[in-house]
Scaffold this motif. Structure first.
Motif, PDB file in Angstrom:
ATOM      1  N   ALA A  73      -4.103   1.897  18.370  1.00 25.40           N
ATOM      2  CA  ALA A  73      -4.330   3.172  17.669  1.00 25.40           C
ATOM      3  C   ALA A  73      -5.799   3.498  17.509  1.00 25.40           C
ATOM      4  CB  ALA A  73      -3.658   3.141  16.302  1.00 25.40           C
ATOM      5  N   VAL A  89       2.000   9.075  13.890  1.00 25.31           N
ATOM      6  CA  VAL A  89       3.059   8.512  14.723  1.00 25.31           C
ATOM      7  C   VAL A  89       3.795   7.484  13.890  1.00 25.31           C
ATOM      8  CG1 VAL A  89       3.518   7.009  16.681  1.00 25.31           C
ATOM      9  CG2 VAL A  89       1.832   8.844  16.872  1.00 25.31           C
ATOM     10  N   ASP A  90       5.087   7.610  13.814  1.00 28.17           N
ATOM     11  CA  ASP A  90       5.820   6.595  13.081  1.00 28.17           C
ATOM     12  C   ASP A  90       5.913   5.329  13.922  1.00 28.17           C
ATOM     13  OD1 ASP A  90       7.694   5.917  10.732  1.00 28.17           O
ATOM     14  OD2 ASP A  90       8.753   5.286  12.529  1.00 28.17           O
ATOM     15  N   GLY A  91       5.758   4.202  13.256  1.00 31.24           N
ATOM     16  CA  GLY A  91       5.748   2.932  13.967  1.00 31.24           C
ATOM     17  C   GLY A  91       6.933   2.792  14.907  1.00 31.24           C
ATOM     18  N   LEU A  95       0.861  -1.181   0.000  1.00 34.76           N
ATOM     19  CA  LEU A  95       0.000   0.000   0.000  1.00 34.76           C
ATOM     20  C   LEU A  95       0.898   1.231   0.000  1.00 34.76           C
ATOM     21  CD1 LEU A  95      -3.013   0.699   0.107  1.00 34.76           C
ATOM     22  CD2 LEU A  95      -2.883   0.632   2.581  1.00 34.76           C
ATOM     23  N   GLY A  96       0.725   2.073  -0.996  1.00 37.43           N
ATOM     24  CA  GLY A  96       1.549   3.287  -1.103  1.00 37.43           C
ATOM     25  C   GLY A  96       3.026   2.958  -1.170  1.00 37.43           C
ATOM     26  N   ALA A 142       5.021  -5.821  14.414  1.00 35.31           N
ATOM     27  CA  ALA A 142       3.728  -5.175  14.651  1.00 35.31           C
ATOM     28  C   ALA A 142       3.939  -3.725  15.058  1.00 35.31           C
ATOM     29  CB  ALA A 142       2.981  -5.922  15.750  1.00 35.31           C
ATOM     30  N   ALA A 143       3.193  -2.819  14.480  1.00 37.54           N
ATOM     31  CA  ALA A 143       3.307  -1.392  14.828  1.00 37.54           C
ATOM     32  C   ALA A 143       2.026  -0.884  15.482  1.00 37.54           C
ATOM     33  CB  ALA A 143       3.628  -0.575  13.589  1.00 37.54           C
ATOM     34  N   PHE A 144       0.877  -1.194  14.898  1.00 36.69           N
ATOM     35  CA  PHE A 144      -0.389  -0.664  15.394  1.00 36.69           C
ATOM     36  C   PHE A 144      -1.433  -1.766  15.501  1.00 36.69           C
ATOM     37  CE2 PHE A 144       1.699   2.863  13.169  1.00 36.69           C
ATOM     38  CZ  PHE A 144       1.754   3.791  14.202  1.00 36.69           C
ATOM     39  N   LEU A 196       3.223  -4.289   3.864  1.00 32.46           N
ATOM     40  CA  LEU A 196       2.625  -4.444   5.182  1.00 32.46           C
ATOM     41  C   LEU A 196       2.111  -5.855   5.396  1.00 32.46           C
ATOM     42  CD1 LEU A 196       0.272  -1.312   5.139  1.00 32.46           C
ATOM     43  CD2 LEU A 196       2.509  -1.490   6.253  1.00 32.46           C
ATOM     44  N   LEU A 212       5.187  -3.579   9.561  1.00 35.09           N
ATOM     45  CA  LEU A 212       6.090  -3.508   8.415  1.00 35.09           C
ATOM     46  C   LEU A 212       6.737  -4.862   8.194  1.00 35.09           C
ATOM     47  CD1 LEU A 212       8.176  -0.227   8.699  1.00 35.09           C
ATOM     48  CD2 LEU A 212       6.576  -0.886   6.893  1.00 35.09           C
ATOM     49  N   LEU A 233      -1.324   6.283   6.538  1.00 34.21           N
ATOM     50  CA  LEU A 233      -2.462   5.366   6.477  1.00 34.21           C
ATOM     51  C   LEU A 233      -3.551   5.784   7.437  1.00 34.21           C
ATOM     52  CD1 LEU A 233      -0.524   1.975   6.808  1.00 34.21           C
ATOM     53  CD2 LEU A 233      -1.370   3.017   4.693  1.00 34.21           C
ATOM     54  N   LEU A 249      -5.138   4.432   2.175  1.00 27.88           N
ATOM     55  CA  LEU A 249      -4.173   5.509   1.951  1.00 27.88           C
ATOM     56  C   LEU A 249      -4.847   6.841   2.182  1.00 27.88           C
ATOM     57  CD1 LEU A 249      -2.164   4.757  -1.314  1.00 27.88           C
ATOM     58  CD2 LEU A 249      -1.306   4.957   1.024  1.00 27.88           C
ATOM     59  N   THR A 279       4.552   5.755   4.720  1.00 28.32           N
ATOM     60  CA  THR A 279       3.228   5.853   4.095  1.00 28.32           C
ATOM     61  C   THR A 279       2.202   6.297   5.131  1.00 28.32           C
ATOM     62  OG1 THR A 279       3.764   4.124   2.509  1.00 28.32           O
ATOM     63  CG2 THR A 279       1.445   4.521   2.895  1.00 28.32           C
ATOM     64  N   VAL A 325      -2.037   7.120  10.861  1.00 21.09           N
ATOM     65  CA  VAL A 325      -0.720   6.690  11.333  1.00 21.09           C
ATOM     66  C   VAL A 325       0.244   6.686  10.156  1.00 21.09           C
ATOM     67  CG1 VAL A 325      -1.732   5.252  13.148  1.00 21.09           C
ATOM     68  CG2 VAL A 325      -1.188   4.233  10.933  1.00 21.09           C
ATOM     69  N   THR A 326       1.516   6.788  10.457  1.00 24.98           N
ATOM     70  CA  THR A 326       2.527   6.727   9.400  1.00 24.98           C
ATOM     71  C   THR A 326       3.370   5.484   9.613  1.00 24.98           C
ATOM     72  OG1 THR A 326       2.580   9.124   9.272  1.00 24.98           O
ATOM     73  CG2 THR A 326       4.418   7.952   8.280  1.00 24.98           C
ATOM     74  N   LEU A 327       3.509   4.697   8.558  1.00 19.27           N
ATOM     75  CA  LEU A 327       4.227   3.430   8.667  1.00 19.27           C
ATOM     76  C   LEU A 327       5.067   3.258   7.410  1.00 19.27           C
ATOM     77  CD1 LEU A 327       4.448   1.040  10.624  1.00 19.27           C
ATOM     78  CD2 LEU A 327       2.537  -0.017   9.452  1.00 19.27           C
ATOM     79  N   GLY A 328       6.369   3.114   7.597  1.00 21.94           N
ATOM     80  CA  GLY A 328       7.267   2.954   6.447  1.00 21.94           C
ATOM     81  C   GLY A 328       7.183   4.137   5.500  1.00 21.94           C
ATOM     82  N   ILE A 358      -1.378  -4.132  12.051  1.00 30.16           N
ATOM     83  CA  ILE A 358      -0.575  -3.882  10.863  1.00 30.16           C
ATOM     84  C   ILE A 358       0.885  -3.735  11.280  1.00 30.16           C
ATOM     85  CG2 ILE A 358      -2.343  -2.926   9.345  1.00 30.16           C
ATOM     86  CD1 ILE A 358      -1.620  -0.153  10.170  1.00 30.16           C
ATOM     87  N   THR A 393       4.538   0.651   0.415  1.00 30.54           N
ATOM     88  CA  THR A 393       5.016   0.032   1.651  1.00 30.54           C
ATOM     89  C   THR A 393       4.461  -1.388   1.769  1.00 30.54           C
ATOM     90  OG1 THR A 393       5.133   2.169   2.750  1.00 30.54           O
ATOM     91  CG2 THR A 393       5.013   0.240   4.176  1.00 30.54           C
TER      92      THR A 393
END
Lengths: 372, 372
Positions: free
Chosen positions: A161, B10-12, A81-82, A124-126, A86, A185, B86, B185, B84, B79-82, A183, A84
């Motif tokens: 989140a 927030v970045d992961g 997605l975008g 895992a991030a969120f 995931l 990375l 989202l 996105l 991107t 949220v921002t991940l990698g 979700i 990235t």
């Protein structure tokens, strides 16, 4: 374990325009596919993670969702997605009782989903976190569950989140149900999926088997060995990253939850079209688990774990992976339990201590309902 | 509507290391915070999306999760991940009955989550979908629900990427509960959130109000007007994108589901610290909805919608946004219903047809349980 229906490395934009191969469009005229006709109604086994669960996904959910890849059972989906990459996964938690030796539904709700993401090589991030509460449950119970969930999230390094709360009337729920989706990375350069298991791979488990299922069942049944066996619920993200540090080419990973190690191994054997040969006496079953299983008439290979993984690793890197696992607190008891073979594709065979062999089959339903 | 607890942009990686400001760590010793002490147990209103729901999030869930931003009620988290950006959101669906005029729980499960993402200016790409089934429910019911969910996903252009199925014993569930979580996105350059509503903003709704709630309630109660009013369940992603095409600076968006328009407006007024002034006779309430509400003793401003949005738009772009909405099938009935004002911050006031005013308050609990 989330049941993934299809889709890997699909770009969001591309996915939105492609037509599904075969779909059910008329909800009013749904007819039951032949493989599901043994049951007119839902039985507990449809949620057990075994054969009945798999059939429900394959013949009911997958055709309805119209994904153009055959339904697969996986721990999480890998999507792009975008730009990235995931991992995305979900699980609902309906364990009974809510608190048990070693953890609670709140721990499971975090660790279960974190682990599904880890099985794709993702950190895992969120998390999203949704509660379905039954009218009349004590607020203190909800508070304790939420506190345990929050503590588990902090321990796993994941941020809750977004959330949701619904309440259903008394008698239409069971205290607290939780759903989490996660979700994360996906680590660059890894490609971890059941289909990649290959003849020659060494099969490694990260530690003692069967603790979660026995811990829950013991407290549910009020049995004496309850105090001895604690759930192994734990977040496996950092263990997986330690393994990938020494072997980015890990082929397949799975956390053997519902249905236990036997089910995970059968799913991988089936997805990859390989055989799996186990050394039964290598299987790390603690005495207390073995005793409880004997008493309860269970096979520890089918009992749920919530903080263990099984890995399929190229033979040249197996020793390095084992060493990395043993250096990690959650992999201290890691052992090789067998190998992946070209013979008997789709079948798991255990060599017994007496030199004989037995087929380790997939359970039809479930031996332990509502274990997670 | 998902209830977002904190966290935007927030970045992961960053999120994983920062310490929470205030946390509950000891699940065993949870004590009920004072604002929740009116109830020892969970009541239906805790899931109604009104004041009781908000208090539960603010005083129970947010402290437990330990996010360092005050709990907010939002439709989704950004949220921002990698690298991107989202949107991420979740909702559980417990509507009763499962099928109603205009839709089903399957439609809601897709459109509800797609719309939560759209309210952040995001296009939904992937959904997770988890079923909690009650033992004994007919497979045909599950099949029809899944088929309607799949059809809704295709209509909304979103891919069901991962799923889960659990079964609970008879009497501990209610046929079918569904949870979906969605990721999408976020469109570049947009910053849509309740706090951005500002004095002068024109308040626009996308069409007739109250249809979903009345449709569900009518069939539940077996009332005559059931045939006339159909749920408005629909995916609003493309409508939002059409609005952003002419006005990337839309300030705030919300889909007025549980708790209706009144609750959404109050949440925005409160989050932004602004007043909202409505023209009561501008409110688009269809005759059939008004009639049903009069009969049932409901106020249409508090009745759930599942295919409508309310937008806060800078005055200079309001006409352009209205025109873009009216050119879209799901915004054909769009109208301006009032303005955002500096007076009476946090309060929504309606000017009645007779020249008087009334305060449009937040409901404490819910007038329509299990509406979504």
């Amino acid at each position: 374990m989330a049941e993934t229906t299809a889709i890997r490395t699909v770009d969001g934009a591309a996915a939105r325009v492609r037509a599904p191969a075969a779909t059910i469009t008329d909800a009013a005229s749904w007819t039951c596919p032949a493989p599901l006709r043994d049951h007119r109604t839902v039985v507990m086994g449809h949620g057990g993670g075994g054969q009945l669960s798999a059939e429900l996904v394959r013949h009911l959910f997958a055709p309805a969702y119209g994904n153009d890849v055959l339904a697969q059972l996986g721990d999480s989906a890998t999507v792009t997605l975008g730009g990235t990459r995931l991992a995305f996964s979900t699980d609902s938690y309906v364990v009974r009782p809510l608190f048990f030796p070693g953890g609670s539904i709140g721990d499971l709700a975090v660790n279960g989903t974190v682990n599904d993401l880890a099985m794709a090589g993702a950190t895992a991030a969120f998390l999203s976190c949704a509660f379905i509460l039954e009218e009349g449950v004590e607020l203190a119970t909800v508070g304790r569950v939420a506190a345990s969930l929050g503590a588990a999230a902090r321990a796993a390094g994941v941020v809750v989140a977004t959330g949701d709360t619904k309440v259903v009337d008394t008698g239409h729920g069971d205290g607290v149900f939780i759903n989490t989706a996660g979700i994360g990375l996906v680590r660059d350069g890894v490609d971890i999926r059941p289909e990649r298991a290959a003849p020659g791979d060494v099969v490694i488990v990260s530690g003692p088997l069967g603790e979660h299922g026995v811990a829950v069942l013991s407290v549910r049944e009020g049995l004496e060995f309850g105090g001895e066996v604690r759930s192994d619920t734990a977040p496996l993200g950092s263990l997986v990253q330690a393994m990938l540090d020494v072997c980015p080419d890990v082929h397949a990973l799975r956390d053997p939850t519902r249905g236990g190690l036997a089910t995970s191994l059968n799913e991988i054997a089936s997805a990859a079209g390989v055989g799996i040969s186990l050394q039964e006496r290598s299987l790390p079953v603690p005495d207390a688990v073995a005793g409880a299983c004997a008493f309860l008439g269970l096979d520890p290979l089918y009992v749920a774990n919530e903080g263990k993984l099984v890995a399929f690793v190229p033979p040249a890197r197996a020793d390095a992976v084992l060493a990395a696992m043993r250096a990690h607190p959650l992999g201290a008891g890691a052992v090789a339990i067998g190998t992946c073979v070209a013979e008997h594709p789709g079948t798991v065979v255990a060599r017994t201590g007496l030199g004989g062999t037995r087929v380790v089959d997939v359970p039809v339903g479930e031996q332990l309902p509502r274990i997670c």
